[in-house]
Design an enzyme around this catalytic site. Structure first.
Site, PDB file in Angstrom:
ATOM      1  CG  HIS A   1      -2.059   0.929   1.153  1.00  0.00           C
ATOM      2  ND1 HIS A   1      -1.921   2.300   1.253  1.00  0.00           N
ATOM      3  CD2 HIS A   1      -3.384   0.682   0.964  1.00  0.00           C
ATOM      4  CE1 HIS A   1      -3.119   2.855   1.142  1.00  0.00           C
ATOM      5  NE2 HIS A   1      -4.022   1.906   0.967  1.00  0.00           N
TER       6      HIS A   1
ATOM      7  N   PRO B   1       8.485  19.832  12.509  1.00  0.00           N
ATOM      8  CG  PRO B   1       8.809  17.590  12.998  1.00  0.00           C
ATOM      9  CD  PRO B   1       8.487  18.513  11.871  1.00  0.00           C
TER      10      PRO B   1
ATOM     11  N   GLY C   1       8.744   9.261   9.361  1.00  0.00           N
ATOM     12  CA  GLY C   1       8.065   9.613   8.128  1.00  0.00           C
ATOM     13  C   GLY C   1       7.101  10.773   8.356  1.00  0.00           C
TER      14      GLY C   1
END
Length: 577
Positions: free
Chosen positions: A85, A167, A182
């Site tokens: 996927h 971040p 990720g």
């Protein structure tokens, strides 16, 4: 009026579908939040991906989503992940979905706040997608996930491709933690309903034809024969489509060996544009044009209660029947109208999200008696008669108000279905709807009044050893007393609404039931005056006399109005006896 409880669903996809111990750590983090109910965990080995579904009130769900995503960063290393996927992060997608009492726009704002926190506190770069997207192109998940995890470094360092929430470490050029986690797409989308329409045919081709008639995408336009002809294309070489009739739907036809029938299988992606009952009627219409009948409907997974309530009311209105009937009766109309029990029994307690949460709450409750409104009439009377001070007069007042509303509603429903009054069904149905709303409000106050008393007892039980203890205890007692004064005032306000319903029913309703409207008036007056006594006795313990006097003055005004309303309406009742 009592505000509808807010419920949202969250369906995060985590990039681990093979190691159940890893998945369990993530779901444990989600379930560590009180008030969240985990509905489904669906791991896929080939995709190496797990879809988790949980629901609850917004604050609890958002907290659980954060904890689940944070735990995923600890137990999943995207540098080692492979699966069939598309994916770009340990928590790949995280949508918030409105179920009840909350809008898509509010969910979108919650999603942005959550994404900002994930970036700030868990070091996860986040894209805002679907309804929470900041730009039109990022509404599309495929745009956010372009290049998947393998394009992560490029996406984090290329202006225009960077996530919406970064971040601090990534902003400073430190990508180490981000390479492990990720990126995550956080957003809000509408509730998706998966539904199959059962057909009295075994022909997949016929089922597909109906699916193409209704699905938004429609079918390719062809030259000559509409089935075997050559698909037509536009100037850009793209197929020309004949749109279907239902916006926000996708559908195909298939044959189900288990049942021995063909079905139209549909995903409704926008239940506001195309509600379930509208889709059902349209599939029935298109099937009939092809000589086929829809024999029933199969809902796959769960649905919000509103979907079935709206359907039940829709079919009642088509029959010119009152919609102001109990919720259970409306659900039964929906079930039978759409044949939801055609292939197997349909139990709303197992298929409706709100009921699942309700039942889970009852199961986890340690309360001996639970809600008063769940008791039998006999049990309620016996519970009141015991030596405990609650339930007391305030609770009984709320229940009397609810009974008054119920009687006014009954007269409205009888009037709506009275022979010879067919042209007035909507007039009385509207009154019945109002009556049901007032009754629900007052039934909520039955338990709320007892809860108010319990708060006072809890405040009196606080420690009083130190001066700080004493000050905190005194403040808590005053806060609880104020609440215990406001609740019966709310009961008075709600009970006073009963007079409007009973006045209309006494004057315009079925004359054979005028005495019932009169009893409803007497119950409403007793409710207002009884709750008024509670306002006054509790206000007497308030130190803030200005607030106390204001509450008592409002109570006295409602008492005077209730007395006047009772005299006026009872005169109408007496004149018709």
């Amino acid at each position: 009026m009592t505000k509808e409880k807010q419920i949202i669903e969250c369906v995060p996809n985590f990039s681990e579908g093979r190691d159940m111990s890893v998945i369990k750590q993530i779901t444990d983090a989600i379930e560590s939040v009180e008030g969240v109910k985990l509905l489904d965990v669906d791991p896929g080995e080939a995709t190496n991906r797990t879809v988790v579904t949980f629901v609850g009130e917004p604050e609890a769900v958002v907290e659980a989503a954060f904890r689940g995503a944070k735990k995923a960063t600890e137990v999943i290393d995207m540098r080692k992940h492979h699966g069939a996927h598309p994916r770009m992060g340990a928590t790949d997608v995280l949508p918030l979905i409105p179920v009840a009492g909350i809008t898509l726009e509010e969910c979108a704002e919650l999603a942005r706040t959550l994404a900002a926190r994930m970036a700030r506190e868990a070091g996860i770069p986040c894209y805002a997608y679907e309804a929470s997207a900041f730009t039109p192109e990022r509404k599309n998940l495929a745009v956010c996930r372009a290049g998947e995890y393998e394009a992560l470094v490029e996406k984090l360092t290329t202006p225009g491709k960077q996530p919406d929430f970064m971040p601090e470490a990534v902003k400073q050029g430190d990508l180490e933690h981000a390479l492990k986690t990720g990126c995550t797409a956080v957003g809000a989308r509408d509730f998706l309903i998966a539904v199959n329409y059962n057909l009295n045919t075994t022909s997949t081709r016929r089922a597909n034809a109906i699916a193409f008639d209704v699905r938004e995408k429609g079918r390719p336009k062809r030259e000559g024969n509409p089935i075997t002809g050559t698909p037509m294309k536009d100037a850009d070489g793209k197929p020309i489509m004949i749109p279907g009739t239902l916006k926000g739907t996708k559908a195909i036809g298939w044959f189900i060996d288990e049942y021995g029938i063909a079905q139209v299988s549909m995903n409704i992606t926008n239940i506001n544009q195309s509600p379930l009952h509208v889709c059902f009627d349209e599939v029935c219409r298109c099937a009939q044009l092809r000589g086929i009948r829809v024999t029933g409907t199969e809902i796959v997974g769960l649905v919000p209660k509103k979907v079935l309530i709206d359907a039940g009311k829709y079919f009642l209105e088509k029959q010119h029947r009152s919609t102001g009937i109990p919720e259970e009766d409306i659900l039964n109309i929906a079930i039978h109208s759409m044949g939801l029990d055609d292939l197997k029994p349909f139990n709303p307690r197992e298929k409706v999200i709100e009921y699942l949460m309700e039942d889970a709450s009852k199961t986890s409750s340690t309360s001996k008696s639970g809600k008063l409104v769940d008791l039998t009439v006999k049990g309620f009377a016996e519970e009141t008669s015991r030596e405990s001070p609650a339930p007391g007069g305030g609770t009984i007042s709320a229940y009397m108000g609810a009974l008054g509303a119920a009687l006014g509603t009954m007269v409205a429903n009888l009037s709506s279905h009275k022979p010879g009054w067919d042209d007035r069904w909507k007039e009385f149905s509207d009154w019945a709807d109002k009556g049901q709303a007032v009754m629900r409000e007052l039934l909520h106050l039955v338990d709320e009044d007892t809860e108010a008393f319990n708060r006072i007892m809890a405040a009196f039980g606080l420690p009083k050893k130190t001066d700080e203890d004493k000050a905190a205890r005194s403040a808590a007692i005053q806060a609880a007393t104020l609440y215990a004064t406001q609740v019966p005032l709310h009961t008075m306000q709600a009970s006073y609404k009963v007079f409007d319903i009973c006045r209309a029913m006494a004057a315009e309703g079925n004359p054979n039931s005028v005495s019932d409207a009169g009893v409803g008036v007497l119950a409403a007056r007793a409710a207002v005056l009884g709750a008024g006594l509670n306002v006054k006795i509790n206000a007497g313990s308030l130190k803030d006399r200005e607030v106390a006097d204001k509450l008592v003055a409002e109570a006295n005004e409602l008492i005077a109005k209730a007395n006047a309303a009772e005299q006026e309406i009872m005169a109408i009742v007496e004149s018709k006896l």
